[in-house]
Scaffold this active site. Structure first.
Site, PDB file in Angstrom:
ATOM      1  N   GLY A 281       0.774  -1.237   0.000  1.00 27.89           N
ATOM      2  CA  GLY A 281       0.000   0.000   0.000  1.00 27.89           C
ATOM      3  C   GLY A 281       0.800   1.277   0.000  1.00 27.89           C
TER       4      GLY A 281
ATOM      5  N   PRO B  42       4.490  -4.969  -1.887  1.00 30.25           N
ATOM      6  CA  PRO B  42       4.290  -3.703  -2.596  1.00 30.25           C
ATOM      7  C   PRO B  42       3.888  -3.930  -4.045  1.00 30.25           C
ATOM      8  CG  PRO B  42       6.622  -4.221  -2.510  1.00 30.25           C
ATOM      9  CD  PRO B  42       5.915  -5.308  -1.745  1.00 30.25           C
ATOM     10  N   GLY B  43       3.096  -3.002  -4.577  1.00 32.35           N
ATOM     11  CA  GLY B  43       2.705  -3.066  -5.979  1.00 32.35           C
ATOM     12  C   GLY B  43       2.867  -1.712  -6.638  1.00 32.35           C
TER      13      GLY B  43
ATOM     14  N   TYR C  34     -12.078   6.527  -9.284  1.00 28.74           N
ATOM     15  CA  TYR C  34     -11.669   7.114  -8.020  1.00 28.74           C
ATOM     16  C   TYR C  34     -11.484   8.631  -8.074  1.00 28.74           C
ATOM     17  CZ  TYR C  34      -9.937   2.264  -7.594  1.00 28.74           C
ATOM     18  OH  TYR C  34      -9.807   0.894  -7.596  1.00 28.74           O
TER      19      TYR C  34
ATOM     20  N   CYS D  40     -18.735   7.030 -24.754  1.00 32.63           N
ATOM     21  CA  CYS D  40     -20.052   7.625 -24.495  1.00 32.63           C
ATOM     22  C   CYS D  40     -20.428   7.496 -23.020  1.00 32.63           C
ATOM     23  CB  CYS D  40     -21.109   6.990 -25.390  1.00 32.63           C
ATOM     24  SG  CYS D  40     -20.893   7.423 -27.123  1.00 32.63           S
TER      25      CYS D  40
END
Length: 438
Positions: free
Chosen positions: A261, A296-297, A337, A365
């Site tokens: 994170g 971790p990413g 988000y 659209c």
């Protein structure tokens, strides 16, 4: 603070560029990633296209690894495959010594396809099916992070039938607010993830007595895009207290899986310092006598990637709209988000021009197909190109073919050269596997 709720003045184009050492501006070639002109990549493969910098990923892995080494804290790093699951990316982190953190059997098989040994894979996730667990256990998965008592019982039955013993860590929900967007918070009591702390002791003891399972420790993951060490400190203190309590009750606890994170800077801020994070982990876990693991990413791959797009047209309709050929089906984060991504023109001349507010949108659209609102940008004529920054994480993995738009190409920059790692999807491939009943 999540990456979509910035306050204060918007950074200038020059500020965005200066904050990213992997990006440079060449007077003739324009914007470059790791010294490679992005215009050359767009000329070769078109737009929209994803571009990833291998040296940037290696450098960020090394920075995280070295931060823990400087603190004298052994840390086992498992790359979170969900951030960017491309085989080329997984292979790169395998070469750096990373394991993998997966949340589906598809990710598990991707990781092993990239050469990551099953024993170096941690299987996380709240909804693992019996079929998925059987495949992972049969392949020798290293650790399963369990999220319920029901899952423990499932694993015990499957492992016993297969004649194997599953190493499991109980994912504890510490009820800590990570301070991020509600949709990427995972450590609050009302979230679907993990096991309530009050339930851990009884479930750990139950698991210790079941056949086919061996509880090895405690796991936690409190959210994504965390920019302060304080939520980590609060969560890890609760985890450490739980480990001590379990040991006092006679249980064996060898592993503390602290999750991931770590946040990055999406504007011109630095993001979470790996040294500050490592120091916090050391402070909380010193003397605990556990094998530390983390996943971790975004921290590793987010800043390494850009999404290239071309301007289709500039539309004046009461305000200025820059309409790109890239869209929310490519990069969904702004629509999902309200995420903020920097936008830089590829043309060097654009940086000498006056800027004006513009809404940067795609052709889909949907009103949500919008990358920026009132962003200060110079004139960019049709055919001009831009790079959407910090798109290496949760970009291509979340893309779709909505509006029957083929998925974008992907390119890896490495050692001053670029390599196509995913061809652009052919339009015919959109329906190639569809069947019209007779």
């Amino acid at each position: 603070m999540a990456d979509m709720n910035f306050t204060g003045p918007e950074p200038r184009l020059e500020d965005l560029l200066a904050a990213r050492k992997q990006l440079t501006m060449h007077a003739q070639d324009g914007l470059c990633l790791e010294g490679v002109p992005l215009n050359a990549i767009a000329d070769a493969f078109g737009t929209p296209s994803w571009v990833y910098g291998a040296a940037t990923m290696r450098a960020r892995f090394a920075a995280l690894r070295d931060a823990f080494a400087a603190e004298g804290v052994p840390m086992h790093i498992h790359y979170a495959v969900k951030a960017n699951d491309h085989l080329a990316v997984l292979s790169l982190f395998r070469e750096q010594g990373a394991g993998a953190d997966v949340v589906s059997i598809g990710e598990f098989m991707r990781a092993t396809k990239a050469g990551i040994a099953a024993r170096n894979v941690v299987y996380s996730g709240v909804g693992k099916s019996a079929a998925e667990l059987e495949t992972a256990l049969g392949a020798g998965v290293g650790q399963i992070n369990v999220e319920s008592g029901e899952e423990i019982e499932m694993i015990s039955a499957i492992a016993s039938r297969l004649g194997v013993v599953a190493s499991i860590a109980l994912r504890m929900n510490p009820d800590v607010d990570a301070g991020t967007h509600a949709k990427i918070t995972t450590g609050l009591a009302e979230n679907k993830f993990g096991i309530a702390a009050a339930d851990i002791p009884a479930l750990y003891a139950r698991a210790a007595g079941l056949p086919g399972v061996r509880p090895v420790g405690i796991a936690m993951h409190i959210g994504s895009q965390i920019l302060s060490t304080e939520p980590y400190r609060l969560a890890y203190e609760k985890g450490a207290a739980m480990i001590r309590a379990l040991r006092e009750a006679g249980q064996s606890v060898d592993v503390f899986d602290i999750g991931g994170g770590l946040g990055i800077g999406y504007q011109d801020e630095p993001g979470l310092s790996p040294h500050a994070f490592a120091a916090t982990v050391k402070q909380v876990t010193q003397g605990l006598g556990v094998r530390l693991m983390m996943e971790p990413g975004r921290y590793l791959v987010g800043p390494a990637g850009v999404l290239l797009g071309s301007v289709i047209l500039e539309k004046q309709a009461g305000k200025r709209f820059l309409v790109l050929d890239a869209a929310m089906n490519d990069l969904a984060r702004p629509a999902m988000y309200d995420a903020w991504h920097g936008i830089l023109p590829l043309d060097a001349a654009a940086y000498r021009s006056a800027t004006m507010p513009a809404d940067v949108v795609g052709p889909i659209c949907e009103s949500a197909d919008q990358f920026a609102t009132d962003r200060l940008l110079p004139e960019i004529k049709p055919g001009g190109r831009v790079a959407l920054l910090d798109a290496g994480a949760y970009g291509a993995v979340m893309s779709s073919a909505y509006n029957s738009r083929p998925r974008a190409a992907a390119v890896l920059v490495d050692g001053g050269r670029f390599h196509l790692i995913t061809p652009r999807q052919e339009i015919e491939a959109l329906w190639a596997e569809e069947i019209i009943p007779g």
